[in-house]
Scaffold this motif. Structure first.
Motif, PDB file in Angstrom:
ATOM      1  N   ALA A  50       0.735  -1.262  -0.040  1.00 32.22           N
ATOM      2  CA  ALA A  50       0.028  -0.076   0.041  1.00 32.22           C
ATOM      3  C   ALA A  50       0.836   1.292   0.102  1.00 32.22           C
ATOM      4  O   ALA A  50       0.696   2.168  -0.674  1.00 32.22           O
ATOM      5  CB  ALA A  50      -0.948  -0.064   1.205  1.00 32.22           C
ATOM      6  N   LYS A  51       1.888   1.125   0.715  1.00 32.83           N
ATOM      7  CA  LYS A  51       3.027   2.310   0.615  1.00 32.83           C
ATOM      8  C   LYS A  51       3.408   2.655  -0.621  1.00 32.83           C
ATOM      9  O   LYS A  51       3.506   3.703  -0.982  1.00 32.83           O
ATOM     10  CB  LYS A  51       3.922   2.010   1.761  1.00 32.83           C
ATOM     11  N   VAL A  52       4.007   1.471  -1.356  1.00 35.81           N
ATOM     12  CA  VAL A  52       4.497   1.694  -2.658  1.00 35.81           C
ATOM     13  C   VAL A  52       3.484   2.242  -3.428  1.00 35.81           C
ATOM     14  O   VAL A  52       3.792   2.897  -4.250  1.00 35.81           O
ATOM     15  CB  VAL A  52       5.012   0.287  -3.071  1.00 35.81           C
ATOM     16  N   SER A  53       2.314   1.739  -3.732  1.00 29.74           N
ATOM     17  CA  SER A  53       1.186   2.105  -4.439  1.00 29.74           C
ATOM     18  C   SER A  53       0.906   3.514  -4.363  1.00 29.74           C
ATOM     19  O   SER A  53       0.274   4.255  -5.046  1.00 29.74           O
ATOM     20  CB  SER A  53       0.078   1.202  -4.622  1.00 29.74           C
ATOM     21  N   ALA A  54       0.830   3.902  -3.108  1.00 29.74           N
ATOM     22  CA  ALA A  54       0.672   5.357  -2.827  1.00 29.74           C
ATOM     23  C   ALA A  54       1.607   6.368  -3.259  1.00 29.74           C
ATOM     24  O   ALA A  54       1.445   7.410  -3.016  1.00 29.74           O
ATOM     25  CB  ALA A  54       0.139   5.698  -1.350  1.00 29.74           C
ATOM     26  N   MET A  55       2.871   5.979  -3.465  1.00 33.03           N
ATOM     27  CA  MET A  55       3.917   6.682  -3.707  1.00 33.03           C
ATOM     28  C   MET A  55       3.650   7.350  -5.226  1.00 33.03           C
ATOM     29  O   MET A  55       3.068   6.930  -5.979  1.00 33.03           O
ATOM     30  CB  MET A  55       5.152   5.972  -3.970  1.00 33.03           C
ATOM     31  N   PRO A  56       4.116   8.676  -5.204  1.00 35.67           N
ATOM     32  CA  PRO A  56       4.190   9.491  -6.652  1.00 35.67           C
ATOM     33  C   PRO A  56       4.883   8.767  -7.587  1.00 35.67           C
ATOM     34  O   PRO A  56       5.811   7.909  -7.374  1.00 35.67           O
ATOM     35  CB  PRO A  56       4.085  10.954  -6.282  1.00 35.67           C
ATOM     36  N   ALA A  57       4.298   8.682  -8.814  1.00 37.65           N
ATOM     37  CA  ALA A  57       5.219   8.066 -10.053  1.00 37.65           C
ATOM     38  C   ALA A  57       6.662   8.733  -9.997  1.00 37.65           C
ATOM     39  O   ALA A  57       7.403   7.799 -10.343  1.00 37.65           O
ATOM     40  CB  ALA A  57       4.412   7.965 -11.376  1.00 37.65           C
ATOM     41  N   ALA A  58       6.915  10.037  -9.751  1.00 39.66           N
ATOM     42  CA  ALA A  58       7.943  10.574  -9.850  1.00 39.66           C
ATOM     43  C   ALA A  58       9.043  10.244  -8.900  1.00 39.66           C
ATOM     44  O   ALA A  58      10.089   9.751  -9.166  1.00 39.66           O
ATOM     45  CB  ALA A  58       8.106  12.107  -9.962  1.00 39.66           C
ATOM     46  N   ALA A  59       8.400  10.032  -7.814  1.00 38.99           N
ATOM     47  CA  ALA A  59       9.198   9.751  -6.756  1.00 38.99           C
ATOM     48  C   ALA A  59       9.573   8.032  -6.771  1.00 38.99           C
ATOM     49  O   ALA A  59      11.033   7.620  -6.424  1.00 38.99           O
ATOM     50  CB  ALA A  59       8.513   9.861  -5.361  1.00 38.99           C
ATOM     51  N   LYS A  60       8.694   7.532  -7.183  1.00 40.11           N
ATOM     52  CA  LYS A  60       8.961   6.035  -7.492  1.00 40.11           C
ATOM     53  C   LYS A  60      10.188   5.646  -8.369  1.00 40.11           C
ATOM     54  O   LYS A  60      11.018   5.027  -8.335  1.00 40.11           O
ATOM     55  CB  LYS A  60       7.808   5.196  -7.877  1.00 40.11           C
ATOM     56  N   ALA A  61       9.896   6.573  -9.680  1.00 39.50           N
ATOM     57  CA  ALA A  61      10.811   6.483 -10.764  1.00 39.50           C
ATOM     58  C   ALA A  61      12.385   6.864 -10.373  1.00 39.50           C
ATOM     59  O   ALA A  61      13.198   6.062 -10.604  1.00 39.50           O
ATOM     60  CB  ALA A  61      10.466   7.483 -12.144  1.00 39.50           C
ATOM     61  N   ALA A  62      12.402   7.995  -9.384  1.00 41.22           N
ATOM     62  CA  ALA A  62      13.775   8.449  -8.860  1.00 41.22           C
ATOM     63  C   ALA A  62      14.353   7.276  -8.017  1.00 41.22           C
ATOM     64  O   ALA A  62      15.601   7.034  -8.010  1.00 41.22           O
ATOM     65  CB  ALA A  62      13.558   9.748  -8.199  1.00 41.22           C
ATOM     66  N   ARG A  63      13.590   6.911  -7.226  1.00 40.34           N
ATOM     67  CA  ARG A  63      14.015   5.652  -6.146  1.00 40.34           C
ATOM     68  C   ARG A  63      14.451   4.599  -6.930  1.00 40.34           C
ATOM     69  O   ARG A  63      15.650   4.007  -6.761  1.00 40.34           O
ATOM     70  CB  ARG A  63      13.115   5.355  -5.250  1.00 40.34           C
TER      71      ARG A  63
END
Length: 105
Positions: A50-63
């Motif tokens: 749930a935490k991962v799916s709530a992450m914004p796409a830009a933040a996820k891509a940067a990570r």
């Protein structure tokens, strides 16, 4: 994001079967505490998803970029033991970020 209790319970039973060889060994001999530990682990997985799916796409891509760089440059570290720990931790987090989290929805 809401987590489906049915999916969490299904995952807990799957973990229980895998860890304790449930159909062959009776539940009474394994015990409720063992199933409770699997249920806690399933809830923890659901919360992480749930935490991962709530992450914004830009933040996820940067990570993801940051983790791939860590994996790529870790072998140049002085200690291979530390580098292998960093690589395995980065791969585990990368797998969590890239896998589909729809199982707990």
């Amino acid at each position: 994001m809401t987590m489906s209790r049915t999916n969490v319970m299904t995952r807990a039973w799957a973990m229980f079967r895998q860890a304790y060889n449930y159909p062959r060994i009776k539940f009474a001999s394994i015990g409720r505490k063992c199933f409770a530990s699997c249920l806690r682990a399933a809830w923890a997985e659901a919360r992480k998803a749930a935490k991962v799916s709530a992450m914004p796409a830009a933040a996820k891509a940067a990570r993801i970029v940051e983790l791939t760089d860590t994996i790529r440059f870790a072998p140049f570290s002085e200690s291979w033991r530390q580098a292998s720990r960093e690589i395995s931790a980065a791969r585990a987090e990368l797998a969590r970020l890239t896998t589909a989290t729809a199982a707990y929805v």
